[in-house]
Design an enzyme around this catalytic site. Structure first.
Site, PDB file in Angstrom:
ATOM      1  N   ASN A   9      -1.560 -19.073   3.181  1.00 27.00           N
ATOM      2  CA  ASN A   9      -0.959 -17.735   3.113  1.00 27.00           C
ATOM      3  C   ASN A   9      -0.427 -17.402   4.504  1.00 27.00           C
ATOM      4  O   ASN A   9      -1.181 -17.010   5.379  1.00 27.00           O
ATOM      5  CB  ASN A   9      -2.032 -16.718   2.670  1.00 27.00           C
ATOM      6  CG  ASN A   9      -1.506 -15.284   2.660  1.00 27.00           C
ATOM      7  OD1 ASN A   9      -0.295 -15.061   2.782  1.00 27.00           O
ATOM      8  ND2 ASN A   9      -2.408 -14.326   2.528  1.00 27.00           N
ATOM      9  N   TRP A  10       0.882 -17.599   4.665  1.00 26.03           N
ATOM     10  CA  TRP A  10       1.496 -17.378   5.985  1.00 26.03           C
ATOM     11  C   TRP A  10       1.561 -15.893   6.353  1.00 26.03           C
ATOM     12  O   TRP A  10       1.852 -15.554   7.479  1.00 26.03           O
ATOM     13  CB  TRP A  10       2.905 -17.953   6.009  1.00 26.03           C
ATOM     14  CG  TRP A  10       2.995 -19.439   6.137  1.00 26.03           C
ATOM     15  CD1 TRP A  10       1.971 -20.348   6.075  1.00 26.03           C
ATOM     16  CD2 TRP A  10       4.194 -20.203   6.356  1.00 26.03           C
ATOM     17  NE1 TRP A  10       2.458 -21.619   6.240  1.00 26.03           N
ATOM     18  CE2 TRP A  10       3.816 -21.568   6.411  1.00 26.03           C
ATOM     19  CE3 TRP A  10       5.540 -19.879   6.503  1.00 26.03           C
ATOM     20  CZ2 TRP A  10       4.754 -22.587   6.612  1.00 26.03           C
ATOM     21  CZ3 TRP A  10       6.471 -20.894   6.701  1.00 26.03           C
ATOM     22  CH2 TRP A  10       6.075 -22.244   6.757  1.00 26.03           C
ATOM     23  N   LYS A  11       1.358 -15.013   5.370  1.00 25.97           N
ATOM     24  CA  LYS A  11       1.536 -13.562   5.581  1.00 25.97           C
ATOM     25  C   LYS A  11       2.934 -13.317   6.184  1.00 25.97           C
ATOM     26  O   LYS A  11       3.860 -14.019   5.814  1.00 25.97           O
ATOM     27  CB  LYS A  11       0.402 -13.013   6.440  1.00 25.97           C
ATOM     28  CG  LYS A  11      -0.967 -13.433   5.884  1.00 25.97           C
ATOM     29  CD  LYS A  11      -2.124 -12.680   6.435  1.00 25.97           C
ATOM     30  CE  LYS A  11      -3.403 -13.199   5.804  1.00 25.97           C
ATOM     31  NZ  LYS A  11      -4.589 -12.449   6.167  1.00 25.97           N
ATOM     32  N   HIS A  90      -3.614  -8.970  -2.978  1.00 24.31           N
ATOM     33  CA  HIS A  90      -4.264  -9.269  -1.688  1.00 24.31           C
ATOM     34  C   HIS A  90      -4.786  -7.969  -1.074  1.00 24.31           C
ATOM     35  O   HIS A  90      -4.157  -6.914  -1.215  1.00 24.31           O
ATOM     36  CB  HIS A  90      -3.263  -9.949  -0.746  1.00 24.31           C
ATOM     37  CG  HIS A  90      -3.916 -10.510   0.476  1.00 24.31           C
ATOM     38  ND1 HIS A  90      -4.257  -9.722   1.551  1.00 24.31           N
ATOM     39  CD2 HIS A  90      -4.334 -11.766   0.773  1.00 24.31           C
ATOM     40  CE1 HIS A  90      -4.848 -10.483   2.464  1.00 24.31           C
ATOM     41  NE2 HIS A  90      -4.900 -11.729   2.014  1.00 24.31           N
ATOM     42  N   GLU A  92      -4.679  -6.834   1.801  1.00 30.78           N
ATOM     43  CA  GLU A  92      -3.730  -6.149   2.690  1.00 30.78           C
ATOM     44  C   GLU A  92      -2.724  -5.314   1.885  1.00 30.78           C
ATOM     45  O   GLU A  92      -2.259  -4.283   2.348  1.00 30.78           O
ATOM     46  CB  GLU A  92      -3.021  -7.176   3.590  1.00 30.78           C
ATOM     47  CG  GLU A  92      -3.958  -7.687   4.681  1.00 30.78           C
ATOM     48  CD  GLU A  92      -3.699  -9.113   5.145  1.00 30.78           C
ATOM     49  OE1 GLU A  92      -2.615  -9.661   4.890  1.00 30.78           O
ATOM     50  OE2 GLU A  92      -4.615  -9.691   5.777  1.00 30.78           O
ATOM     51  N   GLU A 170     -12.133 -13.099  -1.856  1.00 33.65           N
ATOM     52  CA  GLU A 170     -11.880 -12.855  -0.436  1.00 33.65           C
ATOM     53  C   GLU A 170     -12.587 -11.575  -0.008  1.00 33.65           C
ATOM     54  O   GLU A 170     -12.007 -10.484  -0.122  1.00 33.65           O
ATOM     55  CB  GLU A 170     -10.376 -12.692  -0.194  1.00 33.65           C
ATOM     56  CG  GLU A 170      -9.560 -13.928  -0.417  1.00 33.65           C
ATOM     57  CD  GLU A 170      -8.316 -13.941   0.465  1.00 33.65           C
ATOM     58  OE1 GLU A 170      -8.113 -14.935   1.167  1.00 33.65           O
ATOM     59  OE2 GLU A 170      -7.570 -12.953   0.467  1.00 33.65           O
ATOM     60  N   GLY A 176      -9.504 -12.626   8.439  1.00 30.74           N
ATOM     61  CA  GLY A 176      -8.945 -12.525   9.784  1.00 30.74           C
ATOM     62  C   GLY A 176      -9.936 -12.089  10.850  1.00 30.74           C
ATOM     63  O   GLY A 176      -9.535 -11.651  11.931  1.00 30.74           O
ATOM     64  N   SER A 216     -11.282 -16.318   6.824  1.00 30.60           N
ATOM     65  CA  SER A 216     -11.637 -17.038   8.057  1.00 30.60           C
ATOM     66  C   SER A 216     -12.011 -18.504   7.819  1.00 30.60           C
ATOM     67  O   SER A 216     -12.919 -19.036   8.451  1.00 30.60           O
ATOM     68  CB  SER A 216     -12.765 -16.307   8.796  1.00 30.60           C
ATOM     69  OG  SER A 216     -12.312 -15.025   9.210  1.00 30.60           O
ATOM     70  N   GLY A 237      -5.452 -18.180   5.707  1.00 30.19           N
ATOM     71  CA  GLY A 237      -4.484 -17.328   6.406  1.00 30.19           C
ATOM     72  C   GLY A 237      -4.156 -17.886   7.778  1.00 30.19           C
ATOM     73  O   GLY A 237      -3.399 -18.859   7.909  1.00 30.19           O
TER      74      GLY A 237
END
Ligand code: PGA
Length: 253
Positions: A9-11, A90, A92, A170, A176, A216, A237
């Site tokens: 997941n490159w975000k 997600h 976020e 998650e 992160g 993480s 991530g």
């Protein structure tokens, strides 16, 4: 042995096409000989048309097919680009963009109907009751998702197979932060998730459902998750932005 699913997941990274190309090519080269894992690259929309050679995924979709929805991208636009997977819900997006369980439910339905495989993210925040949160997020996110109801969705009709749905556990506190969830705790959460799936779709579906872990993950800890049969893969991530690190994660499968 079923293949593990390793999802990058490159975000909202990297900052330009040159870097995106470089990272993608390095990963593609490094995982070429991988037999035990399917590698999925979930890229920002703008990079999807220009990168080929790994399974592609998007990081979000809208639930309508086409029309006056400024700024949105539809499932059909993604399948046209040969995208196979899409991350939905997600944390976020829940946190910064106000995505509710109801919106997520519509997006999962739209994805399945367009034959995209949703990577449906669930997980508790710090201090929340994990069992209650997982039950709520999964039950509402999958509300009235069955073969019969999917035929009623406005996109192409498709059969609902539980194996086409990936649930990503998650925990929000692990994303992160460098504070990954222990393997034991992850296993107990996966069990909870399979119990909820079993209530919704029956025992067989509960064991057929793909449940992966994210939060993480790095090259040091990936191995310990991937050796558990109940963990079907990883959602990565930060560590997916470093080709060498990500290739090491994939090779631990
Ligand atoms: P992280 O992110 O690996 O950087 O913790 C995981 C994710 O948000 O999917």
């Amino acid at each position: 042995m079923t293949k593990k699913l390793i999802v990058a997941n490159w975000k909202m990274n990297p900052a330009n096409r040159k870097e995106a190309r470089r990272l993608f090519r390095a990963v593609k080269k490094g995982v070429k000989k991988t037999k035990n894992a399917e590698v999925v690259a979930c890229l920002p929309f703008v990079y999807l048309p220009m990168l080929k050679g790994l399974s592609l995924g998007a990081q979000d979709i809208f639930y309508e097919k086409q029309g006056a929805f400024t700024g949105e991208v539809s499932p059909l636009m993604l399948t046209d680009l040969e995208v196979k997977y899409v991350i939905v819900g997600h944390s976020e997006r829940r946190m910064y963009f106000g995505e509710t369980d109801e919106i997520i439910n519509k997006k999962i339905k739209a994805a399945l109907s367009a034959k995209l495989k949703p990577i449906f993210c669930v997980g508790e925040s710090i201090g929340e009751d994990k069992a209650i949160i997982l039950e709520k997020q999964i039950t509402k996110g999958l509300k009235s998702i069955s073969n019969a109801t999917l035929r009623g969705v406005r996109l192409a009709s498709s059969k609902f197979q539980i194996s086409n749905l990936i649930i990503a556990y998650e925990p929000v506190w692990a994303i992160g932060t460098g504070n990954n969830c222990s393997v034991d705790e992850t296993m107990s959460s996966m069990l909870l998730i399979r119990k909820i799936i079993s209530k919704l779709y029956g025992k067989k579906s509960a064991s057929a459902a793909k449940v992966i872990y994210g939060g993480s993950v790095d090259s040091e800890n990936a191995d310990s998750y991937l050796h558990e049969t109940g963990i079907d893969g990883l959602l990565v991530g930060v560590a997916s932005l470093d080709a060498e690190e990500f290739i090491k994660i994939v090779s631990s499968a």
